[in-house]
Scaffold this active site. Structure first.
Site, PDB file in Angstrom:
ATOM      1  N   GLU A 141       9.141 -14.520 -10.974  1.00 12.64           N
ATOM      2  CA  GLU A 141       8.403 -13.143 -10.427  1.00 12.64           C
ATOM      3  C   GLU A 141       7.824 -12.489 -11.657  1.00 12.64           C
ATOM      4  OE1 GLU A 141      10.729 -11.054  -6.848  1.00 12.64           O
ATOM      5  OE2 GLU A 141      11.923 -11.466  -8.433  1.00 12.64           O
ATOM      6  N   GLU A 147      18.652 -17.144  -7.256  1.00 13.18           N
ATOM      7  CA  GLU A 147      18.004 -15.844  -7.188  1.00 13.18           C
ATOM      8  C   GLU A 147      17.698 -15.768  -8.831  1.00 13.18           C
ATOM      9  OE1 GLU A 147      17.251 -13.330  -5.930  1.00 13.18           O
ATOM     10  OE2 GLU A 147      17.601 -11.711  -7.595  1.00 13.18           O
ATOM     11  N   HIS A 204      18.598 -37.010  -7.178  1.00 11.52           N
ATOM     12  CA  HIS A 204      17.814 -37.455  -5.937  1.00 11.52           C
ATOM     13  C   HIS A 204      16.509 -37.008  -6.329  1.00 11.52           C
ATOM     14  CE1 HIS A 204      21.282 -38.985  -4.073  1.00 11.52           C
ATOM     15  NE2 HIS A 204      22.039 -37.726  -4.200  1.00 11.52           N
ATOM     16  N   TRP A 207      -2.981  -2.852  -1.519  1.00 11.18           N
ATOM     17  CA  TRP A 207      -2.406  -4.148  -1.850  1.00 11.18           C
ATOM     18  C   TRP A 207      -3.060  -5.071  -0.830  1.00 11.18           C
ATOM     19  CZ3 TRP A 207       0.677  -7.977   0.576  1.00 11.18           C
ATOM     20  CH2 TRP A 207       1.312  -9.104  -0.459  1.00 11.18           C
ATOM     21  N   ARG A 240       5.481  -0.149  -6.188  1.00 11.68           N
ATOM     22  CA  ARG A 240       5.471  -0.949  -4.859  1.00 11.68           C
ATOM     23  C   ARG A 240       4.421  -2.013  -5.137  1.00 11.68           C
ATOM     24  NH1 ARG A 240       6.871   2.535  -0.639  1.00 11.68           N
ATOM     25  NH2 ARG A 240       5.453   1.453   0.909  1.00 11.68           N
ATOM     26  N   ASN A 284      -2.027   2.166   5.890  1.00 14.26           N
ATOM     27  CA  ASN A 284      -1.277   0.982   5.679  1.00 14.26           C
ATOM     28  C   ASN A 284      -0.544   0.085   6.801  1.00 14.26           C
ATOM     29  OD1 ASN A 284      -0.872   2.282   3.216  1.00 14.26           O
ATOM     30  ND2 ASN A 284       1.355   2.947   3.278  1.00 14.26           N
ATOM     31  N   GLY A 285      -0.560  -1.213   6.495  1.00 17.33           N
ATOM     32  CA  GLY A 285      -0.132  -2.042   7.695  1.00 17.33           C
ATOM     33  C   GLY A 285      -1.055  -2.867   7.994  1.00 17.33           C
ATOM     34  N   LYS A 331       6.867  -4.407  -3.841  1.00 15.99           N
ATOM     35  CA  LYS A 331       8.228  -4.059  -3.922  1.00 15.99           C
ATOM     36  C   LYS A 331       8.736  -4.150  -2.415  1.00 15.99           C
ATOM     37  CE  LYS A 331      12.284  -2.597  -5.130  1.00 15.99           C
ATOM     38  NZ  LYS A 331      13.067  -3.528  -5.936  1.00 15.99           N
ATOM     39  N   LYS A 358      13.934 -14.674 -10.226  1.00 16.48           N
ATOM     40  CA  LYS A 358      13.601 -13.335 -11.144  1.00 16.48           C
ATOM     41  C   LYS A 358      12.843 -14.044 -12.436  1.00 16.48           C
ATOM     42  CE  LYS A 358      14.568 -10.842  -9.475  1.00 16.48           C
ATOM     43  NZ  LYS A 358      15.239 -10.678  -8.241  1.00 16.48           N
ATOM     44  N   CYS A 409       0.840  -0.961   0.057  1.00 15.20           N
ATOM     45  CA  CYS A 409       0.103  -0.051   0.050  1.00 15.20           C
ATOM     46  C   CYS A 409       0.823   1.390  -0.036  1.00 15.20           C
ATOM     47  CB  CYS A 409      -0.977  -0.010   1.458  1.00 15.20           C
ATOM     48  SG  CYS A 409      -1.914  -1.380   1.498  1.00 15.20           S
TER      49      CYS A 409
HETATM   50  C1  G6P Z   1       9.591  -8.221  -1.860  1.00 16.64           C
HETATM   51  C2  G6P Z   1      10.294  -7.909  -2.993  1.00 16.64           C
HETATM   52  C3  G6P Z   1      11.578  -8.486  -3.309  1.00 16.64           C
HETATM   53  C4  G6P Z   1      12.631  -7.976  -2.241  1.00 16.64           C
HETATM   54  C5  G6P Z   1      11.752  -8.612  -0.766  1.00 16.64           C
HETATM   55  C6  G6P Z   1      12.644  -8.178   0.354  1.00 16.64           C
HETATM   56  O1  G6P Z   1       9.628  -9.700  -1.958  1.00 16.64           O
HETATM   57  O2  G6P Z   1       9.494  -8.072  -4.077  1.00 16.64           O
HETATM   58  O3  G6P Z   1      12.332  -7.965  -4.521  1.00 16.64           O
HETATM   59  O4  G6P Z   1      13.814  -8.830  -2.423  1.00 16.64           O
HETATM   60  O5  G6P Z   1      10.623  -8.179  -0.720  1.00 16.64           O
HETATM   61  O6  G6P Z   1      12.754  -6.905   0.339  1.00 16.64           O
HETATM   62  P1  G6P Z   1      13.851  -5.679   0.987  1.00 16.64           P
HETATM   63  O7  G6P Z   1      13.456  -4.487   0.848  1.00 16.64           O
HETATM   64  O8  G6P Z   1      13.991  -6.198   2.471  1.00 16.64           O
HETATM   65  O9  G6P Z   1      15.204  -6.270   0.349  1.00 16.64           O
END
Ligand code: G6P
Length: 608
Positions: A489, A482, A505, A74, A27, A99-100, A603, A486, A2
């Protein structure tokens, strides 16, 4: 997650509030809304979906107002819908954005319903509006009612409140969710994210937990937890429009991938000398403290956690330190045993991830030597709450899928490893080797970015499938993880990562012509073993895409072997990340997904 924006101005605020929402779109959100004060009543508009739709409603309604609040939501409690979108209201008087999460929302809602308040949404947020209205009945002032309501709320919140009976001011409050005030010319603003108002001011006040503030066009006042009037420092921040615009790139993610040579340079700049890391780069007296460290605990989420997993290898091989890593969301639930002389490290791009902050606050109650943060946002809660911090200086990262934040975190974690090794008097020659390699890293990354055309050629082979497997060994296993993260996502292709030795395995059962296998084969003792694992894949018809050291040769049949530029082995995890980011981006382009704001993701995840 949010986003909140509020404005009290001497000019019309509708447009600037909507522009602020646009700047927070990165975000991640599912609906948007606005409440604007007009003498004849509050204009209350909400839409499911993009801010653009809200903008269209605004164009039809043409509200004129100098006071307003707006929000991107969100969903946490209640599905994404217009009814659940903020602002929420109580009667036609109190409008709030939140927010929260309100953890005791069930009991508060029941209590308010018994008092006759009717709820129109399924959110945990609407009750805040009713609660304020309830307490207004026996309060000496509006601020007083806010404090009474605040006392009842458990959980995390940043709120902005518009009262129809007050045409001049907005009241905001913060508890464990980011919120700041922006000081403009003939206007004052509030937002959960400085980017939302960066075009309007460069003077910010970051509110503290427990603070309540009232803003009007020509003044503001802040109250602390005890309702006493306080002064908070004004921070000057230049968040240039260049940092928040795509320039000639199609997406922020693309821009951020290609910004990496410069971002890495900014991370190491001023922190390494000719032969060694400089002293106290984590803050005054950090060297002295680091000399006592015997054990490391890392907690982080998502991409930042992967950076921690890579760093664990460096910490043990360069600084001789055992290292335990946890998902920040899990850390405090396993009753962690804290050995003496342990250092607690968090890694976070935003510095606002709720799980990471909760792990940090738990760790501060334990017997750690100190807490260290690796963070990209200097004004964040994590930066404030950690004993020592290193900022990655990557510049604002807007794309939800983290790219330059990851590689700069890795560079920052290498600096941490070197600092710990130096404080412990370990490996001086190796330290010089790493420092020299770090200096050439931006150039090596520039060369790795030139692989783009080869990757574009291989992208259709991955984009046309629904599954994929990423393989790496040793320090390359978290890099493979990672890469898989990517791809999933932003392209929505199911992607899993395995340490290549585990293939036989279980996952080998999945291999056929519909399972592209993306493997990382740097030159090392593990490359040879990895290549035998890849032969097993090839023998079962799997299509191989191998990113490898120039010395690696193998027949990948219809797949592809792409050679990476040479660099010191210790830094290869950073370099091998680059083609994986480009691959995810090019595949997502082919699949036509919303790259910068992938579905369901946010984000900065400010709820636990
Ligand atoms: C969310 C974002 C990721 C990020 C993660 C941790 O899931 O989409 O891209 O790696 O949060 O966020 P931070 O700001 O703590 O690195």
């Amino acid at each position: 997650m949010c986003g909140i924006i509020a404005a009290a101005s001497s000019r019309n605020v509708g447009k600037l509030l909507v522009q602020g929402l646009h700047r927070m779109e990165y975000r991640g959100y599912d609906s948007a809304g606005i409440a604007l004060h007009q003498d004849e009543g509050v204009v209350h508009l909400r839409t499911l979906g993009k801010v653009k739709l809200l903008e269209e409603k605004m164009i039809q309604e043409k509200p004129r107002s100098k006071l307003g609040i707006a929000h991107t939501r969100w969903a946490t409690h209640g599905e994404p819908s217009e009814i659940n979108a903020h602002p929420h209201k109580s009667s036609e008087r109190i409008y709030i954005v939140h927010n929260g999460i309100i953890e005791n929302h069930v009991e508060l809602k029941k209590e308010l319903e018994e008092k006759g308040y009717a709820f129109t949404s399924q959110t945990d947020s609407e009750l805040i509006a009713h609660l304020i209205e309830l307490y207004l009945q026996d309060s000496s002032s509006f601020i007083d009612a806010i404090y009474k309501a605040k006392k009842r709320l458990e959980g995390a919140y940043a709120i902005a409140v518009l009262d129809y009976q007050d045409p001049n001011s907005i009241v905001v409050a913060r508890h464990k969710s980011p919120l700041l005030i922006g000081l403009g010319t003939d206007e004052n603003l509030a937002a959960s994210d400085p980017l939302a108002i960066a075009q309007l001011t460069n003077e910010f006040i970051f509110l503290e937990d427990g603070d309540v503030a009232r803003i009007s066009s020509d003044s503001y006042e802040i109250f602390d937890t005890n309702q006493a009037s306080v002064q908070r420092a004004i921070t000057k921040l230049d968040i240039t429009s260049q940092a928040t615009s795509k320039g000639d790139y199609r997406h922020f993610m693309e821009k951020e991938i290609y910004e990496q040579p410069e971002a890495i340079l900014n991370t190491i700049d001023g922190r390494v000398g000719a032969e060694d890391v400089l002293d106290n780069i984590f803050g005054l007296n950090s060297n002295e403290l680091f000399s006592k460290v015997e054990r490391i605990q890392i907690a982080a989420c998502g991409t930042s956690l992967h950076a921690g997993r890579v760093a664990a290898n460096w910490l043990s091989s360069i600084a001789g330190l055992p290292c335990q890593i946890d998902y920040a969301s899990e850390y405090r639930y396993r009753n962690p045993y804290v050995d003496k002389n342990s250092l607690f490290i968090t890694i976070s791009q935003s510095g606002e991830t709720a799980d990471t902050l909760a792990a940090l606050s738990y760790a501060k109650e334990q017997e750690y030597l100190a807490t260290v943060g690796i963070c990209n946002v200097p004004t964040s809660t994590l930066a404030r709450e950690s004993d020592f911090v290193l900022f990655t200086n990557a510049g604002p990262e807007i794309g939800v899928a983290s790219t330059k934040a990851f590689t700069t975190q890795l560079a920052g974690l290498l600096l941490l490893t070197l600092s710990l090794a130096k404080a412990r008097g370990l490996n001086p020659k190796l330290r010089t080797r790493v420092v020299e390699a770090l200096r050439t890293l931006p150039e090596v990354i520039r060369d790795a970015l030139k692989l783009k055309d080869q990757i574009i050629e291989m992208a259709p082979g991955v984009a046309s499938k629904d599954n994929s497997l990423f393989l790496g060994r040793g320090i390359f296993y978290p890099v493979a993880k990672e890469g898989a993260l990517k791809l999933k996502e932003i392209s929505y292709i199911h992607a899993e990562a395995y340490p290549a030795g585990e293939l036989k395995h279980g996952p080998l059962a999945l291999i056929d012509e519909d399972m592209p296998v993306i493997a990382l084969a740097p030159e090392s003792e593990i490359a040879e073993k990895l290549i035998s694992n890849l032969e097993e894949v090839k023998a079962r018809g799997g299509k191989l895409y191998v990113f490898a050291d120039p010395s690696v040769t193998m027949d990948v049949k219809a797949g592809r072997l792409i050679h990476l530029p040479k660099c010191d082995f210790l830094l290869t995890p950073i370099v091998y990340t680059i083609p994986l980011q480009i691959l995810a981006y090019e595949v997502a382009l082919l699949r036509g997904t919303d790259i910068d704001q992938p579905r369901n993701l946010a984000k900065s995840v400010t709820v636990e």
